[in-house]
Design a protein around this motif. Structure first.
Motif, mmCIF file in Angstrom:
data_model
loop_
_atom_site.group_PDB
_atom_site.id
_atom_site.type_symbol
_atom_site.label_atom_id
_atom_site.label_comp_id
_atom_site.label_asym_id
_atom_site.label_seq_id
_atom_site.Cartn_x
_atom_site.Cartn_y
_atom_site.Cartn_z
ATOM 1 N N LYS A 43 0.843 -1.185 0.000
ATOM 2 C CA LYS A 43 0.000 0.000 0.000
ATOM 3 C C LYS A 43 0.884 1.243 0.000
ATOM 4 O O LYS A 43 2.038 1.203 0.422
ATOM 5 C CB LYS A 43 -0.882 0.008 1.248
ATOM 6 C CG LYS A 43 -1.897 -1.116 1.314
ATOM 7 C CD LYS A 43 -2.680 -1.036 2.609
ATOM 8 C CE LYS A 43 -3.709 -2.155 2.692
ATOM 9 N NZ LYS A 43 -4.478 -2.111 3.963
ATOM 10 N N PRO A 44 0.356 2.376 -0.450
ATOM 11 C CA PRO A 44 1.104 3.627 -0.285
ATOM 12 C C PRO A 44 1.310 3.911 1.194
ATOM 13 O O PRO A 44 0.501 3.501 2.037
ATOM 14 C CB PRO A 44 0.206 4.672 -0.952
ATOM 15 C CG PRO A 44 -1.155 4.058 -0.992
ATOM 16 C CD PRO A 44 -0.959 2.586 -1.099
ATOM 17 N N VAL A 45 2.404 4.618 1.518
ATOM 18 C CA VAL A 45 2.753 4.810 2.924
ATOM 19 C C VAL A 45 2.870 6.286 3.269
ATOM 20 O O VAL A 45 3.093 7.142 2.413
ATOM 21 C CB VAL A 45 4.088 4.101 3.260
ATOM 22 C CG1 VAL A 45 4.000 2.618 2.973
ATOM 23 C CG2 VAL A 45 5.265 4.748 2.527
ATOM 24 N N LEU A 54 1.657 2.842 7.517
ATOM 25 C CA LEU A 54 2.542 3.831 8.126
ATOM 26 C C LEU A 54 3.942 3.263 8.254
ATOM 27 O O LEU A 54 4.124 2.054 8.378
ATOM 28 C CB LEU A 54 2.022 4.231 9.513
ATOM 29 C CG LEU A 54 0.592 4.767 9.583
ATOM 30 C CD1 LEU A 54 0.225 5.085 11.029
ATOM 31 C CD2 LEU A 54 0.424 6.001 8.701
ATOM 32 N N VAL A 55 4.928 4.161 8.218
ATOM 33 C CA VAL A 55 6.320 3.786 8.458
ATOM 34 C C VAL A 55 6.831 4.654 9.602
ATOM 35 O O VAL A 55 6.777 5.884 9.530
ATOM 36 C CB VAL A 55 7.183 3.973 7.199
ATOM 37 C CG1 VAL A 55 8.653 3.688 7.511
ATOM 38 C CG2 VAL A 55 6.692 3.068 6.078
ATOM 39 N N PHE A 87 1.330 -0.740 10.382
ATOM 40 C CA PHE A 87 2.676 -0.315 10.021
ATOM 41 C C PHE A 87 3.315 -1.270 9.028
ATOM 42 O O PHE A 87 3.200 -2.489 9.150
ATOM 43 C CB PHE A 87 3.554 -0.193 11.270
ATOM 44 C CG PHE A 87 3.309 1.072 12.046
ATOM 45 C CD1 PHE A 87 4.157 2.161 11.919
ATOM 46 C CD2 PHE A 87 2.214 1.176 12.893
ATOM 47 C CE1 PHE A 87 3.933 3.329 12.624
ATOM 48 C CE2 PHE A 87 1.980 2.335 13.614
ATOM 49 C CZ PHE A 87 2.842 3.416 13.465
ATOM 50 N N GLN A 88 4.001 -0.670 8.057
ATOM 51 C CA GLN A 88 4.700 -1.431 7.025
ATOM 52 C C GLN A 88 5.977 -2.035 7.610
ATOM 53 O O GLN A 88 6.753 -1.370 8.280
ATOM 54 C CB GLN A 88 5.068 -0.505 5.861
ATOM 55 C CG GLN A 88 5.843 -1.168 4.743
ATOM 56 C CD GLN A 88 4.934 -1.970 3.838
ATOM 57 O OE1 GLN A 88 3.776 -1.617 3.637
ATOM 58 N NE2 GLN A 88 5.459 -3.057 3.315
ATOM 59 N N GLY A 106 5.812 -3.753 11.365
ATOM 60 C CA GLY A 106 6.586 -2.567 11.663
ATOM 61 C C GLY A 106 8.079 -2.771 11.847
ATOM 62 O O GLY A 106 8.801 -1.816 12.123
ATOM 63 N N VAL A 107 8.557 -4.002 11.681
ATOM 64 C CA VAL A 107 10.000 -4.251 11.809
ATOM 65 C C VAL A 107 10.733 -3.575 10.650
ATOM 66 O O VAL A 107 10.260 -3.578 9.510
ATOM 67 C CB VAL A 107 10.296 -5.761 11.829
ATOM 68 C CG1 VAL A 107 11.794 -6.023 11.722
ATOM 69 C CG2 VAL A 107 9.738 -6.393 13.093
ATOM 70 N N GLN A 108 11.885 -3.000 10.960
ATOM 71 C CA GLN A 108 12.706 -2.329 9.946
ATOM 72 C C GLN A 108 14.094 -2.957 9.933
ATOM 73 O O GLN A 108 14.779 -2.987 10.963
ATOM 74 C CB GLN A 108 12.795 -0.831 10.260
ATOM 75 C CG GLN A 108 11.428 -0.157 10.202
ATOM 76 C CD GLN A 108 11.413 1.229 10.811
ATOM 77 O OE1 GLN A 108 12.387 1.676 11.415
ATOM 78 N NE2 GLN A 108 10.301 1.934 10.656
ATOM 79 N N VAL A 109 14.489 -3.473 8.764
ATOM 80 C CA VAL A 109 15.776 -4.141 8.593
ATOM 81 C C VAL A 109 16.589 -3.318 7.608
ATOM 82 O O VAL A 109 16.236 -3.199 6.435
ATOM 83 C CB VAL A 109 15.585 -5.582 8.075
ATOM 84 C CG1 VAL A 109 16.933 -6.265 7.865
ATOM 85 C CG2 VAL A 109 14.721 -6.391 9.043
ATOM 86 N N MET A 110 17.684 -2.744 8.085
ATOM 87 C CA MET A 110 18.426 -1.776 7.306
ATOM 88 C C MET A 110 19.492 -2.440 6.431
ATOM 89 O O MET A 110 19.703 -3.654 6.482
ATOM 90 C CB MET A 110 19.057 -0.738 8.234
ATOM 91 C CG MET A 110 18.144 -0.246 9.357
ATOM 92 S SD MET A 110 16.540 0.406 8.808
ATOM 93 C CE MET A 110 16.997 2.103 8.514
#
Length: 215
Positions: free
Chosen positions: A3-5, A64-65, A92-93, A111-115
């Motif tokens: 989806k758009p964020v 959301l991010v 959350f994305q 909502g996890v963020q992996v950089m």
């Protein structure tokens, strides 16, 4: 298809996420940040207003991010924002940089963020709203609680368990099978060789600074 964020926040962590979202070709509707002028542009993205600006969008039509970073003793700003938005029905994305490696059976919650440069090996589970920051290594069969930040370059050996709201500092090393209790902080550069209880701090050896001898 994603989806758009809407990106929440516009600081340093948000800027890194913005680059990730562009690499992933995810549509960015705008930035929500109370410290930016609505209608202006920041990093080439339109500022929608403060956090309440998301209410102009149906919860089932966007993701959301969370662009708020996480540091010890920051009052839980990232966690509070996440919980407030979820209570309003928003989701959350989960974002994984295309330059990261995650094994096929890794479980990443909402909502996890992996950089970039991260390695997450087989059997690992990571709960909601966590950051695994640039170049961190999470080995096999680790269990990571919610709202955790694993800072750049940290290494978790196999079978490590982190409770909720743990902060692992930059370059820290956790040997295999260690358990770290909820709310604890492992300082940058620490080497953890035994279990840590809840709400404890692990300090690394101090660096010593001295003047160079003059010729």
């Amino acid at each position: 298809m994603s989806k758009p964020v809407i990106l929440l926040g516009s600081g340093g962590h948000a800027r890194v996420l913005l680059d990730m979202l562009r690499r992933l070709e995810i549509e960015i509707l705008g930035i929500a940040d109370p410290h930016r002028l609505p209608g202006s542009e920041h990093f080439g993205v339109r500022v929608l207003g403060d956090d309440s600006a998301i209410r102009a969008y149906a919860a089932d039509g966007i993701a959301l991010v969370n662009g708020i970073g996480s540091l010890p003793r920051d009052g839980g700003l990232r966690e509070t924002l996440y919980q407030r938005c979820v209570a309003q029905g928003y989701r959350f994305q989960t974002v994984v940089d295309p330059r990261a490696f995650t094994a096929s059976d890794v479980q990443l919650a909402e909502g996890v963020q992996v950089m970039a440069g991260v390695i997450i090996q087989a059997g690992t589970q990571i709960a909601k709203n966590c950051i695994v920051n640039s170049g961190a290594i999470v080995e096999h069969d680790c269990r990571i609680g919610r709202d955790v930040h694993i800072a750049p370059g940290a290494v978790l050996s196999g079978g490590v368990e982190l409770g909720d709201k743990v902060h692992i500092g930059t370059g820290a090393t956790i040997i295999q099978g260690i358990r770290i209790g909820a709310g604890s902080v492992v300082g940058a550069g620490s080497v953890v060789t035994r279990d840590v209880g809840c709400k404890q701090i692990v300090y690394p050896p101090r660096s010593h600074i001295q003047n160079l001898q003059q010729d």
